[in-house]
Motif scaffolding. Structure first.
Motif, PDB file in Angstrom:
ATOM      1  N   LYS A  76       0.486  12.805  -0.097  1.00 26.63           N
ATOM      2  CA  LYS A  76      -0.304  14.007  -0.304  1.00 26.63           C
ATOM      3  C   LYS A  76       0.458  15.011  -1.144  1.00 26.63           C
ATOM      4  O   LYS A  76       1.686  15.014  -1.180  1.00 26.63           O
ATOM      5  CB  LYS A  76      -0.727  14.622   1.018  1.00 26.63           C
ATOM      6  CG  LYS A  76       0.392  15.147   1.866  1.00 26.63           C
ATOM      7  CD  LYS A  76      -0.155  15.769   3.143  1.00 26.63           C
ATOM      8  CE  LYS A  76       0.610  17.015   3.432  1.00 26.63           C
ATOM      9  NZ  LYS A  76      -0.060  18.081   4.032  1.00 26.63           N
TER      10      LYS A  76
ATOM     11  N   SER B 225       0.588   5.745   0.527  1.00 29.13           N
ATOM     12  CA  SER B 225      -0.222   6.916   0.845  1.00 29.13           C
ATOM     13  C   SER B 225       0.659   8.145   0.720  1.00 29.13           C
ATOM     14  O   SER B 225       1.879   8.060   0.824  1.00 29.13           O
ATOM     15  CB  SER B 225      -0.805   6.820   2.254  1.00 29.13           C
ATOM     16  OG  SER B 225       0.237   6.786   3.208  1.00 29.13           O
TER      17      SER B 225
ATOM     18  N   THR C 274      -4.257   3.783  -7.834  1.00 24.78           N
ATOM     19  CA  THR C 274      -4.653   4.891  -6.981  1.00 24.78           C
ATOM     20  C   THR C 274      -6.127   4.757  -6.615  1.00 24.78           C
ATOM     21  O   THR C 274      -6.998   4.806  -7.467  1.00 24.78           O
ATOM     22  CB  THR C 274      -4.386   6.230  -7.692  1.00 24.78           C
ATOM     23  OG1 THR C 274      -3.022   6.253  -8.101  1.00 24.78           O
ATOM     24  CG2 THR C 274      -4.655   7.406  -6.792  1.00 24.78           C
TER      25      THR C 274
ATOM     26  N   THR D 267       0.843  -1.191   0.000  1.00 26.58           N
ATOM     27  CA  THR D 267       0.000   0.000   0.000  1.00 26.58           C
ATOM     28  C   THR D 267       0.878   1.240   0.000  1.00 26.58           C
ATOM     29  O   THR D 267       2.036   1.194   0.410  1.00 26.58           O
ATOM     30  CB  THR D 267      -0.937   0.031   1.234  1.00 26.58           C
ATOM     31  OG1 THR D 267      -0.136   0.027   2.415  1.00 26.58           O
ATOM     32  CG2 THR D 267      -1.882  -1.154   1.242  1.00 26.58           C
TER      33      THR D 267
ATOM     34  N   LYS E 169      -5.087  14.152  -1.126  1.00 23.78           N
ATOM     35  CA  LYS E 169      -4.458  12.966  -0.551  1.00 23.78           C
ATOM     36  C   LYS E 169      -4.544  11.853  -1.573  1.00 23.78           C
ATOM     37  O   LYS E 169      -5.526  11.753  -2.306  1.00 23.78           O
ATOM     38  CB  LYS E 169      -5.146  12.560   0.743  1.00 23.78           C
ATOM     39  CG  LYS E 169      -4.958  13.578   1.846  1.00 23.78           C
ATOM     40  CD  LYS E 169      -5.546  13.095   3.147  1.00 23.78           C
ATOM     41  CE  LYS E 169      -5.513  14.164   4.191  1.00 23.78           C
ATOM     42  NZ  LYS E 169      -4.321  14.353   4.889  1.00 23.78           N
TER      43      LYS E 169
ATOM     44  N   SER F 294      -3.765   7.540  -2.175  1.00 27.47           N
ATOM     45  CA  SER F 294      -3.484   6.259  -1.543  1.00 27.47           C
ATOM     46  C   SER F 294      -3.884   5.159  -2.507  1.00 27.47           C
ATOM     47  O   SER F 294      -4.566   5.400  -3.498  1.00 27.47           O
ATOM     48  CB  SER F 294      -4.245   6.111  -0.219  1.00 27.47           C
ATOM     49  OG  SER F 294      -5.637   6.110  -0.457  1.00 27.47           O
TER      50      SER F 294
END
Length: 159
Positions: A81, A79, A104, A77, A86, A88
């Motif tokens: 910004k 994540s 995404t 995974t 944001k 992830s």
């Protein structure tokens, strides 16, 4: 041939070492073969200055998690910004051919319509990676042009 610095005894990258265990921050976006910031602003100096201000602080970051499965990462995974958006999702990187897939799952429209937009779109359209555990390059296609987002490991806070 892959660069020997990036491999141990075999011909593949250590994708776990390259991607995980650090926070990556964006340093610039360029056209493949160049190493200077792409001119997203088309001569608008005020917009350029405002975008460059967004490079400061905790903007444009990525964190990757995952476990090695042979020569690739599976089920990892990520994540991150931009300035206000944001991002992830899941990712997979192949250490032999350097193919990178970023699925995404969530994004938003970033407040910076130049660098923020390019950051989010670049991640959505990622095709491969380059670099090592000190420099990461995520390549993406924009029409017939290949660009890359350059990352470095995040510096310690308190600078």
């Amino acid at each position: 041939m892959l660069t020997p610095v990036l491999s141990a005894c075999d011909q593949s990258d250590d994708v776990v070492d390259i991607f995980t265990g650090k926070t990556w921050y964006m340093t610039y976006i360029a056209v493949e073969g160049q190493n200077t910031m792409y001119d997203f602003w088309q001569g608008d100096q005020a917009a350029r200055t405002k975008s460059f201000e967004t490079l400061k602080g905790e903007n444009y970051t990525l964190v990757f998690d995952g476990a090695e499965l042979g020569n690739s990462i599976g089920g990892g995974t990520f994540s991150g910004k931009a300035t206000s958006a944001k991002v992830s999702g899941t990712w997979n990187a192949n250490g032999e051919n350097r193919k990178l897939t970023l699925d995404t799952k969530s994004t938003g429209t970033d407040a910076d319509s130049y660098l923020g937009k390019a950051f989010v779109e670049g991640l959505k359209n990622a095709v491969r990676y380059g670099g090592d555990n000190k420099n990461l390059y995520i390549y993406y296609n924009e029409g017939s042009t290949t660009k890359f987002i350059s990352f470095a490991p995040q510096r310690n806070s308190g600078n």
